[in-house]
Structure formats: C-alpha cells, structure tokens
Design a protein around this motif. Structure first.
Motif, PDB file in Angstrom:
ATOM      1  N   GLY A  22       6.564  12.667  -9.363  1.00 33.24           N
ATOM      2  CA  GLY A  22       6.499  13.557 -10.526  1.00 33.24           C
ATOM      3  C   GLY A  22       6.935  14.982 -10.243  1.00 33.24           C
ATOM      4  O   GLY A  22       7.117  15.779 -11.160  1.00 33.24           O
ATOM      5  N   ILE A  23       7.090  15.368  -8.968  1.00 35.74           N
ATOM      6  CA  ILE A  23       7.522  16.739  -8.633  1.00 35.74           C
ATOM      7  C   ILE A  23       9.042  16.746  -8.454  1.00 35.74           C
ATOM      8  O   ILE A  23       9.603  15.919  -7.742  1.00 35.74           O
ATOM      9  N   SER A  24       9.690  17.709  -9.130  1.00 39.33           N
ATOM     10  CA  SER A  24      11.119  17.949  -8.869  1.00 39.33           C
ATOM     11  C   SER A  24      11.201  19.106  -7.882  1.00 39.33           C
ATOM     12  O   SER A  24      11.075  20.270  -8.277  1.00 39.33           O
ATOM     13  N   PHE A  25      11.357  18.789  -6.615  1.00 37.33           N
ATOM     14  CA  PHE A  25      11.339  19.823  -5.583  1.00 37.33           C
ATOM     15  C   PHE A  25      12.681  20.546  -5.552  1.00 37.33           C
ATOM     16  O   PHE A  25      13.737  19.925  -5.432  1.00 37.33           O
ATOM     17  N   ARG A  26      12.634  21.868  -5.675  1.00 38.29           N
ATOM     18  CA  ARG A  26      13.863  22.684  -5.637  1.00 38.29           C
ATOM     19  C   ARG A  26      14.085  23.127  -4.198  1.00 38.29           C
ATOM     20  O   ARG A  26      13.391  24.022  -3.701  1.00 38.29           O
ATOM     21  N   ASP A  27      15.030  22.520  -3.558  1.00 40.26           N
ATOM     22  CA  ASP A  27      15.258  22.745  -2.126  1.00 40.26           C
ATOM     23  C   ASP A  27      16.282  23.849  -1.912  1.00 40.26           C
ATOM     24  O   ASP A  27      17.457  23.705  -2.265  1.00 40.26           O
ATOM     25  N   ALA A  62       6.289  29.714   3.946  1.00 37.94           N
ATOM     26  CA  ALA A  62       7.133  30.004   5.090  1.00 37.94           C
ATOM     27  C   ALA A  62       8.554  30.326   4.638  1.00 37.94           C
ATOM     28  O   ALA A  62       9.235  31.109   5.275  1.00 37.94           O
ATOM     29  N   ARG A  63       9.025  29.683   3.567  1.00 38.30           N
ATOM     30  CA  ARG A  63      10.419  29.932   3.175  1.00 38.30           C
ATOM     31  C   ARG A  63      10.629  31.375   2.744  1.00 38.30           C
ATOM     32  O   ARG A  63      11.717  31.931   2.911  1.00 38.30           O
ATOM     33  N   GLY A  64       9.583  32.002   2.196  1.00 35.85           N
ATOM     34  CA  GLY A  64       9.679  33.404   1.785  1.00 35.85           C
ATOM     35  C   GLY A  64      10.051  34.317   2.943  1.00 35.85           C
ATOM     36  O   GLY A  64      10.687  35.357   2.762  1.00 35.85           O
ATOM     37  N   PHE A 122       7.508  39.018  -1.891  1.00 37.98           N
ATOM     38  CA  PHE A 122       8.588  38.036  -2.004  1.00 37.98           C
ATOM     39  C   PHE A 122       8.098  36.621  -1.690  1.00 37.98           C
ATOM     40  O   PHE A 122       7.387  36.391  -0.714  1.00 37.98           O
ATOM     41  N   ASP A 123       8.477  35.672  -2.547  1.00 37.16           N
ATOM     42  CA  ASP A 123       8.321  34.249  -2.220  1.00 37.16           C
ATOM     43  C   ASP A 123       9.567  33.516  -2.692  1.00 37.16           C
ATOM     44  O   ASP A 123      10.355  34.061  -3.468  1.00 37.16           O
ATOM     45  N   ASP A 124       9.736  32.280  -2.253  1.00 38.40           N
ATOM     46  CA  ASP A 124      10.972  31.576  -2.632  1.00 38.40           C
ATOM     47  C   ASP A 124      10.956  31.131  -4.080  1.00 38.40           C
ATOM     48  O   ASP A 124      11.996  31.154  -4.750  1.00 38.40           O
ATOM     49  N   LEU A 125       9.770  30.773  -4.607  1.00 38.37           N
ATOM     50  CA  LEU A 125       9.722  30.146  -5.930  1.00 38.37           C
ATOM     51  C   LEU A 125       8.402  30.471  -6.615  1.00 38.37           C
ATOM     52  O   LEU A 125       7.350  30.511  -5.965  1.00 38.37           O
ATOM     53  N   ILE A 126       8.468  30.706  -7.926  1.00 36.08           N
ATOM     54  CA  ILE A 126       7.255  30.942  -8.725  1.00 36.08           C
ATOM     55  C   ILE A 126       7.023  29.715  -9.595  1.00 36.08           C
ATOM     56  O   ILE A 126       7.868  29.372 -10.429  1.00 36.08           O
ATOM     57  N   ALA A 127       5.887  29.061  -9.403  1.00 34.29           N
ATOM     58  CA  ALA A 127       5.536  27.918 -10.254  1.00 34.29           C
ATOM     59  C   ALA A 127       4.346  28.341 -11.113  1.00 34.29           C
ATOM     60  O   ALA A 127       4.526  29.056 -12.105  1.00 34.29           O
ATOM     61  N   THR A 128       3.126  27.943 -10.727  1.00 32.74           N
ATOM     62  CA  THR A 128       1.947  28.359 -11.515  1.00 32.74           C
ATOM     63  C   THR A 128       1.550  29.809 -11.211  1.00 32.74           C
ATOM     64  O   THR A 128       0.752  30.398 -11.942  1.00 32.74           O
ATOM     65  N   GLY A 129       2.041  30.345 -10.121  1.00 32.57           N
ATOM     66  CA  GLY A 129       1.691  31.721  -9.739  1.00 32.57           C
ATOM     67  C   GLY A 129       0.460  31.802  -8.849  1.00 32.57           C
ATOM     68  O   GLY A 129       0.120  32.875  -8.351  1.00 32.57           O
ATOM     69  N   GLY A 130      -0.208  30.667  -8.618  1.00 34.78           N
ATOM     70  CA  GLY A 130      -1.446  30.680  -7.820  1.00 34.78           C
ATOM     71  C   GLY A 130      -1.251  31.271  -6.432  1.00 34.78           C
ATOM     72  O   GLY A 130      -2.076  32.069  -5.967  1.00 34.78           O
ATOM     73  N   THR A 131      -0.166  30.914  -5.786  1.00 35.49           N
ATOM     74  CA  THR A 131       0.113  31.415  -4.439  1.00 35.49           C
ATOM     75  C   THR A 131       0.311  32.928  -4.466  1.00 35.49           C
ATOM     76  O   THR A 131      -0.248  33.671  -3.659  1.00 35.49           O
ATOM     77  N   LEU A 132       1.126  33.380  -5.429  1.00 33.63           N
ATOM     78  CA  LEU A 132       1.408  34.818  -5.514  1.00 33.63           C
ATOM     79  C   LEU A 132       0.151  35.608  -5.867  1.00 33.63           C
ATOM     80  O   LEU A 132      -0.088  36.680  -5.286  1.00 33.63           O
ATOM     81  N   ASP A 154      12.500  30.830 -10.514  1.00 30.01           N
ATOM     82  CA  ASP A 154      11.334  30.831 -11.403  1.00 30.01           C
ATOM     83  C   ASP A 154      11.308  29.501 -12.150  1.00 30.01           C
ATOM     84  O   ASP A 154      12.359  29.011 -12.590  1.00 30.01           O
ATOM     85  N   LEU A 155      10.107  28.931 -12.264  1.00 29.42           N
ATOM     86  CA  LEU A 155       9.919  27.766 -13.136  1.00 29.42           C
ATOM     87  C   LEU A 155       9.070  28.260 -14.315  1.00 29.42           C
ATOM     88  O   LEU A 155       7.834  28.140 -14.294  1.00 29.42           O
ATOM     89  N   PRO A 156       9.707  28.865 -15.331  1.00 23.30           N
ATOM     90  CA  PRO A 156       8.938  29.556 -16.380  1.00 23.30           C
ATOM     91  C   PRO A 156       7.981  28.643 -17.136  1.00 23.30           C
ATOM     92  O   PRO A 156       6.920  29.100 -17.585  1.00 23.30           O
ATOM     93  N   GLY A 179      11.360  23.090 -17.186  1.00 20.73           N
ATOM     94  CA  GLY A 179      10.513  21.996 -16.728  1.00 20.73           C
ATOM     95  C   GLY A 179       9.882  22.342 -15.399  1.00 20.73           C
ATOM     96  O   GLY A 179       9.836  23.508 -15.012  1.00 20.73           O
ATOM     97  N   ASP A 180       9.377  21.337 -14.696  1.00 21.89           N
ATOM     98  CA  ASP A 180       8.728  21.610 -13.424  1.00 21.89           C
ATOM     99  C   ASP A 180       9.457  20.923 -12.278  1.00 21.89           C
ATOM    100  O   ASP A 180       8.940  20.664 -11.247  1.00 21.89           O
TER     101      ASP A 180
HETATM  102  P1  AMP Z   1       2.574  28.145  -7.278  1.00 25.69           P
HETATM  103  O1  AMP Z   1       1.434  28.656  -6.453  1.00 25.69           O
HETATM  104  O2  AMP Z   1       2.171  27.011  -8.198  1.00 25.69           O
HETATM  105  O3  AMP Z   1       3.314  29.246  -8.028  1.00 25.69           O
HETATM  106  O4  AMP Z   1       3.602  27.473  -6.265  1.00 25.69           O
HETATM  107  C1  AMP Z   1       4.479  28.263  -5.552  1.00 25.69           C
HETATM  108  C2  AMP Z   1       4.623  27.814  -4.113  1.00 25.69           C
HETATM  109  O5  AMP Z   1       4.745  26.399  -4.000  1.00 25.69           O
HETATM  110  C3  AMP Z   1       5.890  28.409  -3.545  1.00 25.69           C
HETATM  111  O6  AMP Z   1       5.562  28.981  -2.279  1.00 25.69           O
HETATM  112  C4  AMP Z   1       6.865  27.255  -3.420  1.00 25.69           C
HETATM  113  O7  AMP Z   1       7.437  27.239  -2.137  1.00 25.69           O
HETATM  114  C5  AMP Z   1       6.061  25.979  -3.658  1.00 25.69           C
HETATM  115  N1  AMP Z   1       6.555  25.177  -4.787  1.00 25.69           N
HETATM  116  C6  AMP Z   1       5.876  24.887  -5.938  1.00 25.69           C
HETATM  117  N2  AMP Z   1       6.578  24.098  -6.752  1.00 25.69           N
HETATM  118  C7  AMP Z   1       7.759  23.879  -6.129  1.00 25.69           C
HETATM  119  C8  AMP Z   1       8.962  23.140  -6.485  1.00 25.69           C
HETATM  120  N3  AMP Z   1       9.073  22.489  -7.638  1.00 25.69           N
HETATM  121  N4  AMP Z   1       9.996  23.162  -5.616  1.00 25.69           N
HETATM  122  C9  AMP Z   1       9.902  23.848  -4.433  1.00 25.69           C
HETATM  123  N5  AMP Z   1       8.813  24.543  -4.052  1.00 25.69           N
HETATM  124  C10 AMP Z   1       7.749  24.564  -4.875  1.00 25.69           C
END
Ligand code: AMP
Length: 180
Positions: A22-27, A62-64, A122-132, A154-156, A179-180
């Motif tokens: 179910g996850i579309s990983f953005r590499d 780590a990617r950040g 800086f981070d590589d990707l923003i999903a839910t924002g929990g990490t940031l 960004d995954l808005p 989408g996600d």
């Molecule tokens: P979040 O805390 O939900 O914003 O998730 C952000 C963190 O999870 C980032 O550090 C991303 O590296 C990783 N991440 C979350 N979703 C994905 C995705 N679809 N593709 C690649 N990395 C993701």
C-alpha cells in the motif's frame, strides 16, 4: 545549474508496495547517483537560501543528511544532525513521535542549537509531518527558531506541509506527488 522540474522528477523512482503493502515509496537515491540531478537539487536550495539570514541547517536521519551536508558546505553554515535514537554520543534530548504503526524517537545533542539560532530544517520528504514536528520540538525546546522547512518531495494529500504552514512554519519543496 538551473533547476529542471521534469528532469529531477524523472530521476525519482516510485517503488510500489515498499517497504510494505500500500505504500508508494518515492526513491530519491537515483538523484545521488546522477551528478547533474544532484547539482540541480543542491543549487536550487543554494539559490533560495544564499541571501537569507539562517544561522544553522538541521537535517533528519538519514537521507536528509546527504543533501543538507552539501548545502551546509556551500552556504558555510553549521550542520546539526537530528538522528534516530541511540546514534548520538554524549548528552542528548529525545522526542517520541507516532508512525503509521507504532512509534519512533529522534534525538539531538544537548547544546546543538541555542536561543537566537535561525534554523533551516531539511528532510527528504514530507508525508504526515510527524517526523518534522518531532525534530522541530527538539530544536525549539533548545531555543532555536525554525526559519523554514525544506524538502525535496511533498506529499500534500498526507497533510504534513499544511500542518506546518498552519503552525506558521514556512515550507519549501522542490516537487510534489498526489496521493501517498
Ligand atoms: P512523515 O513523518 O509521515 O512526514 O514521514 C516522513 C519521513 O518518512 C521522511 O523522513 C521520509 O524519508 C519517510 N517517508 C514517508 N513516506 C515516504 C514515501 N512515500 N516515500 C519515501 N519516504 C517516505
């Protein structure tokens, strides 16, 4: 080098159902192995931040680290590592946060930033924002101000970037995916 949205997006690979169903990983690893793409991405941030008054760059494990380290070198700013729990020596402060399943914890070293610091996070990707938000808590707890959050992707639809803006934190990303 001028940023070419089409070119950079052509490097980012979508891996379906990874790391779980179910996850579309953005590499973004193909960006690192493509010198032109790497230069475009780094230069886009250099141009954006070269005339701003940020004092530090903080980046998330780590990617950040990979882009932020080059950016810190180019902009001649101190680089602060926000790491997964248990990686940093000495006195640290930590912050738990929720993942889709379970929880995780981030840490920074005590004294890494202080009152008056103006941090680009800086981070590589923003999903839910929990990490940031966990990283922001660690930095602001030590008195720093977050000038802006920057990401490659960004995954808005997952709402993180909007939540950051709703908290009066400016957000800059190079590209977005629906989408996600
Ligand atoms: P979040 O805390 O939900 O914003 O998730 C952000 C963190 O999870 C980032 O550090 C991303 O590296 C990783 N991440 C979350 N979703 C994905 C995705 N679809 N593709 C690649 N990395 C993701």
């Amino acid at each position: 080098m001028l940023y070419d949205d089409f070119y950079v997006k052509s490097l980012i690979q979508t891996v379906e159902d990874w790391p779980k169903q179910g996850i579309s990983f953005r590499d973004i690893t193909p960006i690192f192995s493509d010198p032109k793409g790497m230069r475009m991405v780094v230069d886009a941030y250099v141009h954006r931040y070269i005339s701003t008054n940020i004092s530090h760059i903080a980046c998330i494990d780590a990617r950040g680290f990979l882009i932020a380290a080059v950016l810190a070198y180019e902009l001649q700013k101190p680089l602060i590592l926000v790491r997964k729990k248990g990686k940093l020596p000495g006195k640290t402060i930590s912050q738990k946060y929720a993942l889709e399943y379970g929880e995780a914890e981030l840490e920074i070293q005590e004294g890494a930033v202080s009152a008056g610091d103006e941090v680009l996070l800086f981070d590589d990707l923003i999903a839910t924002g929990g990490t940031l938000f966990a990283a922001i808590e660690l930095l602001t707890k030590q008195g720093a101000k977050i000038k802006e959050v920057a990401a490659i992707i960004d995954l808005p639809d997952l709402g993180g970037s909007q939540k950051l803006r709703d908290s009066d934190i400016p957000v800059f990303s190079l590209c977005a995916y629906n989408g996600d």
